[in-house]
Motif scaffolding. Structure first.
Motif, PDB file in Angstrom:
ATOM      1  N   THR A  55      36.898  37.438  39.174  1.00 61.63           N
ATOM      2  CA  THR A  55      36.015  37.626  40.328  1.00 61.63           C
ATOM      3  C   THR A  55      35.696  39.125  40.426  1.00 61.63           C
ATOM      4  O   THR A  55      36.179  39.924  39.619  1.00 61.63           O
ATOM      5  N   ASP A  56      34.929  39.503  41.431  1.00 63.87           N
ATOM      6  CA  ASP A  56      34.613  40.933  41.589  1.00 63.87           C
ATOM      7  C   ASP A  56      35.867  41.770  41.818  1.00 63.87           C
ATOM      8  O   ASP A  56      35.908  42.948  41.479  1.00 63.87           O
ATOM      9  N   GLU A  57      36.871  41.164  42.414  1.00 61.51           N
ATOM     10  CA  GLU A  57      38.060  41.914  42.813  1.00 61.51           C
ATOM     11  C   GLU A  57      39.295  41.639  41.954  1.00 61.51           C
ATOM     12  O   GLU A  57      40.159  42.494  41.823  1.00 61.51           O
ATOM     13  N   ARG A  58      39.371  40.434  41.396  1.00 62.47           N
ATOM     14  CA  ARG A  58      40.657  40.008  40.834  1.00 62.47           C
ATOM     15  C   ARG A  58      40.494  39.257  39.529  1.00 62.47           C
ATOM     16  O   ARG A  58      39.403  38.828  39.178  1.00 62.47           O
ATOM     17  N   ILE A  59      41.641  39.072  38.859  1.00 60.47           N
ATOM     18  CA  ILE A  59      41.712  38.215  37.678  1.00 60.47           C
ATOM     19  C   ILE A  59      42.785  37.162  37.960  1.00 60.47           C
ATOM     20  O   ILE A  59      43.877  37.491  38.415  1.00 60.47           O
ATOM     21  N   TYR A  60      42.427  35.902  37.715  1.00 60.56           N
ATOM     22  CA  TYR A  60      43.369  34.798  37.893  1.00 60.56           C
ATOM     23  C   TYR A  60      43.785  34.299  36.510  1.00 60.56           C
ATOM     24  O   TYR A  60      42.952  33.913  35.698  1.00 60.56           O
ATOM     25  N   VAL A  61      45.101  34.329  36.265  1.00 63.69           N
ATOM     26  CA  VAL A  61      45.620  33.947  34.949  1.00 63.69           C
ATOM     27  C   VAL A  61      46.606  32.793  35.132  1.00 63.69           C
ATOM     28  O   VAL A  61      47.448  32.820  36.033  1.00 63.69           O
ATOM     29  N   PHE A  62      46.510  31.805  34.256  1.00 65.74           N
ATOM     30  CA  PHE A  62      47.357  30.611  34.342  1.00 65.74           C
ATOM     31  C   PHE A  62      48.027  30.422  32.990  1.00 65.74           C
ATOM     32  O   PHE A  62      47.339  30.295  31.975  1.00 65.74           O
ATOM     33  N   ASN A  63      49.382  30.389  32.979  1.00 64.87           N
ATOM     34  CA  ASN A  63      50.028  30.202  31.679  1.00 64.87           C
ATOM     35  C   ASN A  63      50.411  28.738  31.461  1.00 64.87           C
ATOM     36  O   ASN A  63      50.306  27.904  32.359  1.00 64.87           O
ATOM     37  N   SER A  64      50.833  28.437  30.244  1.00 70.66           N
ATOM     38  CA  SER A  64      51.057  27.029  29.889  1.00 70.66           C
ATOM     39  C   SER A  64      52.310  26.458  30.545  1.00 70.66           C
ATOM     40  O   SER A  64      52.535  25.248  30.506  1.00 70.66           O
ATOM     41  N   ASP A  65      53.140  27.312  31.155  1.00 72.65           N
ATOM     42  CA  ASP A  65      54.282  26.807  31.924  1.00 72.65           C
ATOM     43  C   ASP A  65      53.880  26.440  33.353  1.00 72.65           C
ATOM     44  O   ASP A  65      54.722  25.992  34.132  1.00 72.65           O
ATOM     45  N   GLY A  66      52.645  26.697  33.693  1.00 71.35           N
ATOM     46  CA  GLY A  66      52.172  26.360  35.036  1.00 71.35           C
ATOM     47  C   GLY A  66      52.279  27.499  36.025  1.00 71.35           C
ATOM     48  O   GLY A  66      52.105  27.301  37.233  1.00 71.35           O
TER      49      GLY A  66
END
Lengths: 407, 420
Positions: A344-355
């Protein structure tokens, strides 16, 4: 009258209330939801913090959800042979299941245990849904679940497939559904008429495994007809209308992560990341820079506001400069990521394979400002619509958003 | 008229783009009642509902569907062929068929008999659509007719399974009432549920100290099971009760082979090359192999899933090809399936006829990975397997192996006279 209108709006939900996320990595395939403001943290059960709803899924799949208006669509596969195919549509607001359609796979269904037949992400042109599976079954459904047509590309080409699973997600370009089916057996790319399901064109490809997804080459966000096909031996540009090859760029490329097109550049996962300037004529794209330290792992890169964001195989979030390829900062997270980061303009959302999910604040350096744990594996890239995240974990579909009136 | 299904936008009235369930929108415009039927259009179901300031009410209730002649649209769906052939006729036929009454579901299911795999999915979608709409509208499905359809094993196994799934949605008691008697069902999905039920029953017997009854139940369950996980569960439970199971015989894996090799597969040329065993089988012959003279030798696998490790049988090599031969003596002429699992490129012949060829290296493997129909003669039948290893040197690319079983189309082992 007002009451009637409100009632009708509640029932059917005007599409304008939701921003579409119609394909793998969202509009344009960049992984960007610029103005979205999802929460920083959330719980891992229904009724917990910022979990608007959570729905059980009837099968597994690394595929991502897509959002069309008030419809959230997801695919699953089930059965001891993974040969039962599911396409489900949920109401984005209330999370109620609108409809479900099931089919029997007609192609090869064997995959690695961590994957599933429902690996490719479906795509929509706003008029219909095109669901694709590792078994190379391609299904077109209306937004109400009516079957428009059903193609068994694995039935038509029985050697098409890869027994660790296929995962290339289709795109729709100018009324053509483009599917990239590259494997050691029958290997091809096909353009299928979105209206009728008939084959418009089909080109043979090297019998070599690839899991990358086709990407539209769009200049300044304009409506284009050029499709990029990445394979281990290089990048090929074809015309979506007839499959005609326009140009090639020979390079050793990743077989898994996909190219990104942004700011009139192609960011190709090749020897790390290679930036190519878009061609202005029929000649090939031009080399701009290569950065070996910008090396996406299983997911792809996301590009926004002059920055590249990717997670490498060591679970490190890396931010680079799109102009030069210079690494600006790195941030160690945890585990391995199959999902592409959402920016997004402000943030990064990261999701790993462990949930596990990490929300990273942008800036001179990245900083983790939120952590959450879904408690089950996540492989698909989440969808974003409005300020909500739609996340697909191994057995559930989640809507994550702030529990306030602005959601 | 306040309802407009055209694609051209108009803003003279209050408009709303929406998607509506097929057959579910009724617009009342007293004293008129108008049913939208424009969804048959290939354009889809996006409908622009224009609300005027007249008294219009949207109701999300279904219209009672009417019986229609399903034979012609069903025929159009059955004529869908590979490569999109027949789609245009099938698309309009699908919409027509979707107007059928739920009472006609068994009639539509009947259309799956003998249909190809593509047509099966077109028909399935119509059944699901009608059934789902019917349940949503608060009406019931024709449970008696569905149960009757399910009970007739002459119907297509997948059509019967689909009948069961919708029956269960309307009648939750159906599972406990019907599944236990389906241990030998031709539908492998119904049979799987029956086996799961029987495994639970057997476990209860064992837990209650009824050992002989439990063994009897587990044996019956093992005999019925066709899925590896359920076979393993029954075998493990029997072993715990002191009963050992001959798994290779249960599956029908061939274990006593003649093997010869290595022949060349440098640069992957061996898959297409015709080495002498492909021309004729002479178990006494010697051939020029990749590394010198080679001859047929005996190899018996003791793997419980019949895996033949060619690194043991022929020797560890890269860029090579080997052949395995089995003389399958059959007491009858019959149709069978030869089911192969191999992580290497492979070909299988039965009596000189090539049944399957797969030039794929080191992706994945499992029991029954490649299924090839064939026909056994009375007496001797020559089964020849070719397995190629490539030149990759990484650890994960060193397996050179295959497993092969002969069975009927439901996976029941067909054993040779020459191997108990």
């Amino acid at each position: 009258m007002i009451r009637i209108l409100l009632f009708a709006s509640f029932l059917y939900g005007p599409a304008t209330a939701f921003a579409d996320w119609p394909q793998f990595r969202g509009p344009g395939g960049t992984g960007v939801a610029a103005k979205a403001n999802p929460p920083l943290t959330w719980g891992n059960a229904e009724d917990e913090e910022n979990v608007i709803w959570r729905r059980d899924l009837p099968g597994r799949g690394p595929s991502s959800p897509i959002v069309i208006g008030n419809h959230v669509v997801i695919t699953c596969s089930s059965g001891v042979e993974q040969d039962r195919l599911h396409v489900l549509c949920f109401d984005a607001m209330a999370g109620e299941k609108r409809w479900e359609r099931q089919f029997w796979a007609t192609g090869r269904t064997l995959t690695h245990p961590t994957s599933a037949n429902a690996a490719p992400t479906p795509v929509s042109d706003g008029n219909a849904i095109y669901a694709f599976f590792s078994s190379n079954d391609l299904i077109c459904l209306g937004l109400n679940g009516d079957l428009r047509w059903y193609r068994g590309l694995g039935n038509d080409f029985p050697k098409a497939g890869n027994d660790v699973g296929m995962s290339s997600s289709p795109i729709v370009v100018h009324g053509t559904v483009v599917v990239q089916v590259e494997a050691q057996g029958d290997s091809f790319v096909a353009g299928v008429d979105a209206e009728t399901g008939e084959t418009r064109w089909r080109i043979d490809r090297r019998p070599e495994a690839s899991w990358s997804s086709p990407t539209v080459l769009s200049r300044d966000g304009a409506d284009e007809t050029t499709v990029l096909l990445q394979a281990p031996h290089g990048l090929t540009a074809v015309d979506a209308r007839d499959g005609r090859e326009l140009w090639k760029y020979d390079a050793s490329c990743s077989a898994i992560s996909s190219p990104v097109v942004s700011q009139n550049r192609i960011f190709l996962p090749s020897n790390g990341l290679t930036a190519l300037d878009m061609p202005t004529d029929s000649t090939s794209a031009q080399f701009a820079w290569n950065a070996s330290r910008l090396r996406p792992g299983a997911g792809s890169a996301a590009v926004h506001q002059g920055k590249i964001y990717l997670v490498n195989d060591a679970g490190v979030l890396v931010c680079g400069d799109t102009a030069t390829g210079e690494v600006l900062w790195q941030l160690r997270l945890e585990g391995r990521c199959w999902a592409t980061p959402i920016v997004t303009d402000e943030r990064i959302y990261v999701f790993n394979s462990d949930g596990k999910a990490f929300v990273v604040q942008q800036g001179e350096k990245g900083a983790i400002i939120g952590r959450s744990d879904f408690g089950e594996s996540i492989q698909g890239t989440p969808a974003v619509s409005g300020d909500a995240l739609y996340v697909r974990s191994d057995r559930h579909l989640w809507k994550i958003a702030s529990k306030g009136p602005s959601r | 008229m306040a309802v407009n299904c055209s694609d051209a936008p108009s803003f003279r009235n209050v408009t709303m783009w929406t998607t509506i369930p097929r057959r579910l929108l009724i617009v009342t415009f007293p004293p008129f009642k108008i049913r939208l039927i424009a969804m048959n259009s290939l354009k889809g179901v996006h409908v622009r509902v224009v609300l005027t300031f007249a008294s219009i009410t949207l109701l999300s209730g279904p219209l009672p569907a009417e019986s229609i002649d399903v034979s012609k649209p069903l025929q159009a769906l059955r004529q869908v062929m590979p490569h999109g052939e027949g789609h245009r006729a099938a698309m309009s036929a699908w919409q027509e068929l979707a107007q059928a009454d739920a009472a006609q579901i068994p009639e539509i299911l009947e259309g799956m008999t003998g249909a190809n795999r593509l047509a099966m999915n077109w028909i399935r979608a119509v059944v699901d659509s009608i059934a789902e709409d019917t349940i949503k509208s608060g009406n019931g499905l024709p449970t008696d007719a569905l149960e009757q359809f399910l009970g007739d094993r002459r119907h297509d196994p997948r059509a019967r399974r689909l009948a069961f799934e919708w029956l269960e949605r309307s009648d939750p008691s159906a599972r406990a009432r019907l599944i236990p008697s389906m241990l030998d069902d031709p539908s492998l999905e119904l049979r799987r549920d029956a086996v799961a039920f029987a495994l639970e029953q057997a476990s209860l017997l064992a837990d209650n100290g009824m050992k002989s009854e439990a063994i009897q139940k587990y044996r019956a369950t093992l005999s019925a099971a066709r899925d590896v996980d359920q076979i393993e569960a029954a075998t493990k439970a029997l072993s715990a009760l002191g009963v050992e199971v001959d798994l290779p015989a249960h599956f029908g894996f061939l274990t006593r082979w003649k093997v010869v090799g290595p022949f060349d597969n440098s640069n992957l040329t061996g898959f297409a090359a015709v080495f002498p065993p492909e021309t004729s089988i002479d178990l006494e012959a010697q051939y020029h192999g990749k590394l010198g003279k080679v001859a047929w030798t005996d190899f018996t696998t003791d793997d419980k899933y019949g895996m033949v490790d060619l690194n043991r049988a022929v020797g560890k090599h890269n860029g090579v090809t080997a052949y395995a031969f089995f003389d399958f003596v059959s007491s009858s002429e019959r149709n069978v399936e030869l089911r192969l699992g191999s992580i290497n490129a492979n070909k299988v012949w039965l009596n000189g006829v090539l049944l399957t060829a797969n030039e794929v290296y080191h992706t994945n493997t499992k029991i029954d990975q490649y299924v090839a129909p064939g026909r056994l003669n009375v007496g001797s039948n020559e089964i020849l397997v070719k397995v190629c290893q490539n030149e990759q040197t990484k650890d994960w690319a060193q397996r050179w192996q295959f497993q092969l079983r002969v069975c009927d189309k439901t996976g029941t082992a067909v054993l040779p006279e020459s191997q108990p």
